[in-house]
Design a protein around this motif. Sequence first.
Motif, PDB file in Angstrom:
ATOM      1  N   SER A  41      59.701 100.230 -69.035  1.00 53.87           N
ATOM      2  CA  SER A  41      58.434 100.165 -69.772  1.00 53.87           C
ATOM      3  C   SER A  41      58.509 100.961 -71.074  1.00 53.87           C
ATOM      4  N   SER A  42      59.358 101.981 -71.100  1.00 53.93           N
ATOM      5  CA  SER A  42      59.506 102.791 -72.312  1.00 53.93           C
ATOM      6  C   SER A  42      60.221 102.037 -73.429  1.00 53.93           C
ATOM      7  N   THR A  43      60.921 100.963 -73.073  1.00 49.26           N
ATOM      8  CA  THR A  43      61.637 100.204 -74.105  1.00 49.26           C
ATOM      9  C   THR A  43      60.695  99.368 -74.962  1.00 49.26           C
ATOM     10  N   ILE A  44      59.517  99.057 -74.460  1.00 45.23           N
ATOM     11  CA  ILE A  44      58.617  98.136 -75.171  1.00 45.23           C
ATOM     12  C   ILE A  44      58.270  98.647 -76.576  1.00 45.23           C
ATOM     13  N   PHE A  73      61.350  90.088 -71.159  1.00 50.38           N
ATOM     14  CA  PHE A  73      61.340  90.636 -69.798  1.00 50.38           C
ATOM     15  C   PHE A  73      60.846  92.072 -69.770  1.00 50.38           C
ATOM     16  N   ALA A  74      61.055  92.815 -70.859  1.00 47.90           N
ATOM     17  CA  ALA A  74      60.574  94.202 -70.903  1.00 47.90           C
ATOM     18  C   ALA A  74      59.074  94.266 -70.662  1.00 47.90           C
ATOM     19  N   LEU A  75      58.351  93.271 -71.141  1.00 53.45           N
ATOM     20  CA  LEU A  75      56.893  93.276 -70.987  1.00 53.45           C
ATOM     21  C   LEU A  75      56.448  93.122 -69.538  1.00 53.45           C
ATOM     22  N   THR A  76      57.310  92.569 -68.679  1.00 56.17           N
ATOM     23  CA  THR A  76      56.907  92.400 -67.276  1.00 56.17           C
ATOM     24  C   THR A  76      56.677  93.741 -66.593  1.00 56.17           C
ATOM     25  N   THR A  77      57.295  94.803 -67.114  1.00 59.62           N
ATOM     26  CA  THR A  77      57.136  96.112 -66.489  1.00 59.62           C
ATOM     27  C   THR A  77      55.707  96.633 -66.607  1.00 59.62           C
ATOM     28  N   ILE A  78      54.923  96.039 -67.495  1.00 59.36           N
ATOM     29  CA  ILE A  78      53.508  96.402 -67.558  1.00 59.36           C
ATOM     30  C   ILE A  78      52.856  96.143 -66.202  1.00 59.36           C
ATOM     31  N   GLY A  79      53.195  95.002 -65.619  1.00 62.34           N
ATOM     32  CA  GLY A  79      52.661  94.689 -64.294  1.00 62.34           C
ATOM     33  C   GLY A  79      53.185  95.620 -63.219  1.00 62.34           C
ATOM     34  N   PRO A  92      67.654 107.538 -46.864  1.00 59.70           N
ATOM     35  CA  PRO A  92      66.997 106.474 -46.099  1.00 59.70           C
ATOM     36  C   PRO A  92      66.604 105.303 -47.001  1.00 59.70           C
ATOM     37  N   ALA A  93      66.492 104.119 -46.400  1.00 54.13           N
ATOM     38  CA  ALA A  93      66.223 102.898 -47.167  1.00 54.13           C
ATOM     39  C   ALA A  93      64.966 103.014 -48.019  1.00 54.13           C
ATOM     40  N   ARG A  94      63.895 103.570 -47.445  1.00 50.70           N
ATOM     41  CA  ARG A  94      62.631 103.648 -48.181  1.00 50.70           C
ATOM     42  C   ARG A  94      62.755 104.567 -49.403  1.00 50.70           C
ATOM     43  N   VAL A  95      63.459 105.683 -49.252  1.00 52.00           N
ATOM     44  CA  VAL A  95      63.628 106.628 -50.352  1.00 52.00           C
ATOM     45  C   VAL A  95      64.536 106.035 -51.431  1.00 52.00           C
ATOM     46  N   THR A  96      65.637 105.416 -51.012  1.00 56.00           N
ATOM     47  CA  THR A  96      66.548 104.787 -51.966  1.00 56.00           C
ATOM     48  C   THR A  96      65.826 103.732 -52.781  1.00 56.00           C
ATOM     49  N   ARG A  97      65.065 102.904 -52.106  1.00 51.60           N
ATOM     50  CA  ARG A  97      64.292 101.841 -52.760  1.00 51.60           C
ATOM     51  C   ARG A  97      63.309 102.441 -53.762  1.00 51.60           C
ATOM     52  N   ALA A  98      62.633 103.516 -53.365  1.00 47.92           N
ATOM     53  CA  ALA A  98      61.651 104.157 -54.239  1.00 47.92           C
ATOM     54  C   ALA A  98      62.312 104.808 -55.451  1.00 47.92           C
ATOM     55  N   ASN A  99      63.470 105.438 -55.251  1.00 48.66           N
ATOM     56  CA  ASN A  99      64.195 106.059 -56.368  1.00 48.66           C
ATOM     57  C   ASN A  99      64.570 105.020 -57.425  1.00 48.66           C
ATOM     58  N   ILE A 100      65.081 103.876 -56.962  1.00 47.11           N
ATOM     59  CA  ILE A 100      65.491 102.820 -57.887  1.00 47.11           C
ATOM     60  C   ILE A 100      64.281 102.264 -58.628  1.00 47.11           C
ATOM     61  N   LEU A 101      63.238 101.939 -57.880  1.00 45.54           N
ATOM     62  CA  LEU A 101      62.050 101.335 -58.476  1.00 45.54           C
ATOM     63  C   LEU A 101      61.402 102.252 -59.509  1.00 45.54           C
ATOM     64  N   THR A 102      61.262 103.529 -59.175  1.00 44.10           N
ATOM     65  CA  THR A 102      60.617 104.474 -60.087  1.00 44.10           C
ATOM     66  C   THR A 102      61.393 104.591 -61.387  1.00 44.10           C
ATOM     67  N   PHE A 103      62.704 104.743 -61.293  1.00 46.20           N
ATOM     68  CA  PHE A 103      63.533 104.843 -62.490  1.00 46.20           C
ATOM     69  C   PHE A 103      63.403 103.585 -63.345  1.00 46.20           C
TER      70      PHE A 103
END
Length: 250
Positions: free
Chosen positions: A184-187, A56-62, A167-178
């Motif tokens: 991806s760094s685990t690969i 599953f770690a490899l999926t973060t490439i996408g 706000p929802a958009r910022v919260t979503r972006a914070n989670i996704l970015t992290f």
Amino acid sequence: MLEVFAPVLEVPGLIPMILAVLVGGIVMGFAGFGSGLIFFPVAAAFVSPHMVVTSFALTTIGSIFTVLPNAWRDCEKRRTITMVLPAFAGLLAGIFVLRYGDPVFLRWLITLLVLVTLVAMVLGWRRTVGETPRALASIGGAAGVVGGASGLFGPVVILFNLSGTAPARVTRANILTFLVIVSSSTIPILYLQGLYSVESFGLGLLFVPVYMIGTLFGQALFVPKYERHYRIVGYLIVAGAVLVGLPIWG
């Protein structure tokens, strides 16, 4: 190159895992969380924790191409970096547990982490800890340890972010970015630790386009004013994945 995929056809539960990756990508795209919470319980019912985490770690490439650009634009960058850096340190400790831990214990750990996260989100848990630099660094470090051991970087960070007031958009972006940066760094770390097999590598490569399609479709569905509905759908899908992946089934 095709010989990489030959052993993958012999992996048990291949179709359910591909469907879990696709659905997880869709939910991740519109809700900002859920891909690992959906995939891990399902995959753990068929293959070892090592294969679950490494494939599953490899999926973060996408995700780097489909998710990160928009998420980086909307996220709180200084806040995110404050959490990401300590996560790298915690990651090394967590991978040690993954490498030497008992597979049955790790499978239960994955399932219970998902379940606790789901219950907390459904009940609307709210934290009392403020967003000080120390608190952010501690959350990032904890996510790194948990993620390294189980592959699930999301639970700690998801609960911390969803229980805030952004706000929802910022919260979503914070989670996704992290999640994208740290996952991806685990690969390379997992590879250097000798945890990748031919099967897990081929499986991960197979997952990449499936996950990319899912996240693109999920992002196309995202409309901020319907955030509550997205969360409910995500909760229901995660609950189904937990039931499917319970270790009691064998």
